[in-house]
Motif scaffolding. Structure first.
Motif, PDB file in Angstrom:
ATOM      1  N   PHE A  31       0.846  -1.180   0.000  1.00 10.48           N
ATOM      2  CA  PHE A  31       0.000   0.000   0.000  1.00 10.48           C
ATOM      3  C   PHE A  31       0.892   1.244   0.000  1.00 10.48           C
ATOM      4  CE2 PHE A  31      -2.008  -3.386   2.446  1.00 10.48           C
ATOM      5  CZ  PHE A  31      -3.219  -3.537   1.778  1.00 10.48           C
ATOM      6  N   GLY A  32       0.427   2.278  -0.640  1.00 11.86           N
ATOM      7  CA  GLY A  32       1.146   3.548  -0.619  1.00 11.86           C
ATOM      8  C   GLY A  32       0.657   4.421   0.522  1.00 11.86           C
ATOM      9  N   GLU A  88       3.121  14.710  -7.070  1.00 11.47           N
ATOM     10  CA  GLU A  88       4.318  14.077  -7.616  1.00 11.47           C
ATOM     11  C   GLU A  88       4.606  12.746  -6.921  1.00 11.47           C
ATOM     12  OE1 GLU A  88       6.067  14.927 -10.344  1.00 11.47           O
ATOM     13  OE2 GLU A  88       4.388  16.339 -10.542  1.00 11.47           O
ATOM     14  N   LYS A  89       4.423  12.716  -5.602  1.00 10.19           N
ATOM     15  CA  LYS A  89       4.661  11.479  -4.862  1.00 10.19           C
ATOM     16  C   LYS A  89       3.606  10.421  -5.210  1.00 10.19           C
ATOM     17  CE  LYS A  89       8.257  12.913  -2.590  1.00 10.19           C
ATOM     18  NZ  LYS A  89       9.613  12.341  -2.844  1.00 10.19           N
ATOM     19  N   LEU A  90       2.380  10.860  -5.483  1.00 13.78           N
ATOM     20  CA  LEU A  90       1.345   9.911  -5.897  1.00 13.78           C
ATOM     21  C   LEU A  90       1.704   9.313  -7.254  1.00 13.78           C
ATOM     22  CD1 LEU A  90      -1.391   8.545  -5.530  1.00 13.78           C
ATOM     23  CD2 LEU A  90      -2.451  10.564  -6.593  1.00 13.78           C
ATOM     24  N   LYS A  91       2.187  10.134  -8.154  1.00 14.68           N
ATOM     25  CA  LYS A  91       2.604   9.626  -9.465  1.00 14.68           C
ATOM     26  C   LYS A  91       3.751   8.633  -9.319  1.00 14.68           C
ATOM     27  CE  LYS A  91       1.177  13.716 -12.114  1.00 14.68           C
ATOM     28  NZ  LYS A  91       1.617  14.889 -12.914  1.00 14.68           N
ATOM     29  N   SER A  92       4.655   8.903  -8.387  1.00 14.90           N
ATOM     30  CA  SER A  92       5.767   7.986  -8.145  1.00 14.90           C
ATOM     31  C   SER A  92       5.260   6.634  -7.648  1.00 14.90           C
ATOM     32  CB  SER A  92       6.735   8.594  -7.132  1.00 14.90           C
ATOM     33  OG  SER A  92       7.743   7.677  -6.769  1.00 14.90           O
ATOM     34  N   ALA A  94       2.280   5.398  -8.161  1.00 15.90           N
ATOM     35  CA  ALA A  94       1.558   4.772  -9.264  1.00 15.90           C
ATOM     36  C   ALA A  94       2.527   4.092 -10.220  1.00 15.90           C
ATOM     37  CB  ALA A  94       0.719   5.810 -10.002  1.00 15.90           C
ATOM     38  N   GLY A  95       3.687   4.715 -10.447  1.00 15.28           N
ATOM     39  CA  GLY A  95       4.696   4.129 -11.316  1.00 15.28           C
ATOM     40  C   GLY A  95       5.282   2.848 -10.773  1.00 15.28           C
ATOM     41  N   ARG A  96       5.117   2.641  -9.485  1.00 20.42           N
ATOM     42  CA  ARG A  96       5.598   1.406  -8.841  1.00 20.42           C
ATOM     43  C   ARG A  96       4.473   0.382  -8.692  1.00 20.42           C
ATOM     44  NH1 ARG A  96       8.175   4.635  -3.869  1.00 20.42           N
ATOM     45  NH2 ARG A  96       8.821   2.601  -3.050  1.00 20.42           N
ATOM     46  N   GLY A  97       3.349   0.679  -9.318  1.00 20.37           N
ATOM     47  CA  GLY A  97       2.251  -0.273  -9.328  1.00 20.37           C
ATOM     48  C   GLY A  97       1.298  -0.195  -8.151  1.00 20.37           C
ATOM     49  N   VAL A  98       1.415   0.830  -7.332  1.00 21.90           N
ATOM     50  CA  VAL A  98       0.544   0.968  -6.159  1.00 21.90           C
ATOM     51  C   VAL A  98      -0.825   1.479  -6.592  1.00 21.90           C
ATOM     52  CG1 VAL A  98       0.192   2.180  -3.978  1.00 21.90           C
ATOM     53  CG2 VAL A  98       2.477   1.355  -4.598  1.00 21.90           C
ATOM     54  N   ASN A 120      -6.510   7.276 -13.011  1.00 17.98           N
ATOM     55  CA  ASN A 120      -5.585   6.137 -13.025  1.00 17.98           C
ATOM     56  C   ASN A 120      -6.001   5.008 -12.080  1.00 17.98           C
ATOM     57  OD1 ASN A 120      -3.009   7.021 -14.730  1.00 17.98           O
ATOM     58  ND2 ASN A 120      -3.747   8.823 -13.602  1.00 17.98           N
ATOM     59  N   ASN A 121      -7.262   5.020 -11.683  1.00 15.94           N
ATOM     60  CA  ASN A 121      -7.814   3.928 -10.862  1.00 15.94           C
ATOM     61  C   ASN A 121      -6.996   3.676  -9.594  1.00 15.94           C
ATOM     62  OD1 ASN A 121      -9.909   3.559 -12.644  1.00 15.94           O
ATOM     63  ND2 ASN A 121      -8.893   1.909 -13.765  1.00 15.94           N
TER      64      ASN A 121
END
Length: 413
Positions: A31-32, A88-92, A94-98, A120-121
């Motif tokens: 989880f993020g 920006e941290k949320l995008k990071s 998301a890029g890790r599959g969270v 982006n669900n």
């Protein structure tokens, strides 16, 4: 002993919430987390982080004790209290599959992240956001703190209980201040009181003389409205309350009435640490509401554990973060992970509907906001042996299946 109690508590709720969860074998769960570890909200970020560190340890202890295997990991990112950095941290993440994120903490951060999360669900589960403007059907933001509309309901209830017939607002010109005053005025009028226009000031204002002049004129107007008139001042702002109180203390007409604050002034250290503002706050009995401590026995246990880790008395939002972690975990267990966005989102609503966490029932309304089982505690400043301390003076309580109630108290914290 404390951990054993929590493991038993978790086992009970997992069995009640998701009978099929034990067979799902979701595997390692990630989880993020978006928290303001630094910046103006760092104190709240610190206690929320401690709560989530405890939740991660407790969840993994539960998994080990139950023989299920697997682990739960919470990837914490620092937003700095900045909406832009939060995005920006949320995008990071998301890029890790969270796809399931706890936070952001504040309204501004949540608003900045919401469009990206929706597109982006990604599910956002905030422990601190409470602004009514973010109450929307169908979006991906879920919130475990009571709405600020309930805060307005609580403070106006106390005003009327204490005989106030007219209120004069004083507030900072930002979204929080504007929203709070709109709801306070509306609710106070519903309760039969008179709400005057009040005085609004810019966030960067330093000279409060003209603002207080205007406030005094309106206060005099309110006091002339009838022989039984009892006026009060409602304040919705931040640490600028310190110079405002210091200036108001020199004007008898402003400190001869009661003052009521908002969540931003509840237990505010800046007031207590400044002798002049502290004296003024006690003279006007500044009573400010704060999301209250839960009634469950486990609430006090979690609160004490957070305090031991941080040496800070935690806000209820931090305990709500602990609940958010368990709700996300229970949901993932029930639906087989977080990768199926639609199932996880629907499952989260179902989990919260039936889950009694440390802060109480987590049931959500149609907007994804906490529906019931919340309290607001009112805090006032007192002194003992020359030292100021915050005392709980009242509680506005709403439990499922009961009427809302206002309790007056004098307990010390």
């Amino acid at each position: 002993m404390r951990l054993a109690k929590l493991v038993l508590w978790a086992a009970f709720w997992l069995a009640a919430l998701a009978p099929a969860a034990l067979a799902q074998k979701a595997g390692p769960l990630t989880f993020g987390v978006l928290l303001p570890i630094t910046g103006p909200l760092a104190e709240f970020g610190k206690t929320s982080k401690a709560a989530l560190d405890l939740a991660q340890a407790d969840i993994n202890a539960y998994l080990a004790a139950s023989g299920q295997g697997g682990t739960a990991t919470f990837l914490i990112e620092n937003t700095g209290g900045s909406p832009e950095q939060a995005l920006e941290k949320l995008k990071s993440l998301a890029g890790r599959g969270v796809r399931a994120v706890l936070g952001p903490y504040s309204d501004d951060e949540a608003e900045a992240c919401l469009e990206f999360a929706d597109k982006n669900n990604i599910v956002l589960i905030s422990q601190g956001s409470s602004g009514p403007f973010l109450s929307k059907k169908g979006d991906n933001l879920f919130r475990l703190s009571p709405s600020d509309t309930y805060q307005a309901e609580a403070v106006t209830g106390l005003m009327r209980q204490e005989g106030v017939t007219a209120v004069v607002p004083l507030w900072r010109a930002d979204r929080f201040g504007d929203d709070m005053v709109v709801h306070v005025k509306a609710r106070f009028k519903q309760l039969g009181g008179e709400a005057l226009p009040g005085s609004r000031y810019s966030a960067d204002r330093k000279d409060f003389g003209p603002i207080l002049d205007d406030l005094a004129k309106q206060l005099a107007q309110a006091q002339r409205s009838g022989a039984s008139a009892k006026a009060a001042i409602y304040f919705a702002g931040g640490e600028e309350i310190v110079p405002i109180l210091k200036a108001a203390a020199k004007r008898p007409e402003l400190v001869s009435v009661g003052w009521y604050g908002s969540s931003a002034t509840a237990m505010l250290d800046a007031i207590a640490k400044d002798p002049e503002s502290a004296a003024a706050a006690m003279k006007v009995r500044l009573a400010s509401p704060r999301y209250g401590e839960g009634g469950a026995n486990v609430y006090g246990l979690i609160e004490r554990r957070i305090q031991e880790k941080t040496d800070t008395f935690p806000d209820a939002e931090s305990v709500a973060a602990y609940d958010a972690a368990w709700a996300a975990f229970f949901t993932a267990q029930a639906v087989g992970g977080t990768s199926d966005f639609a199932r996880f989102k629907q499952g989260l609503v179902q989990t919260c509907e039936r889950m009694y966490g440390a802060t109480g029932w987590l049931a959500l309304n149609e907007h994804g906001d906490r529906r019931e089982d919340w309290d607001f505690d009112f805090w006032v400043l007192r002194t003992e042996n020359g030292k100021p301390f915050w005392e709980k003076a009242a509680r506005y309580q709403f439990e499922p299946g009961t009427a809302k109630e206002l309790f007056l108290s004098s307990g010390k914290k």
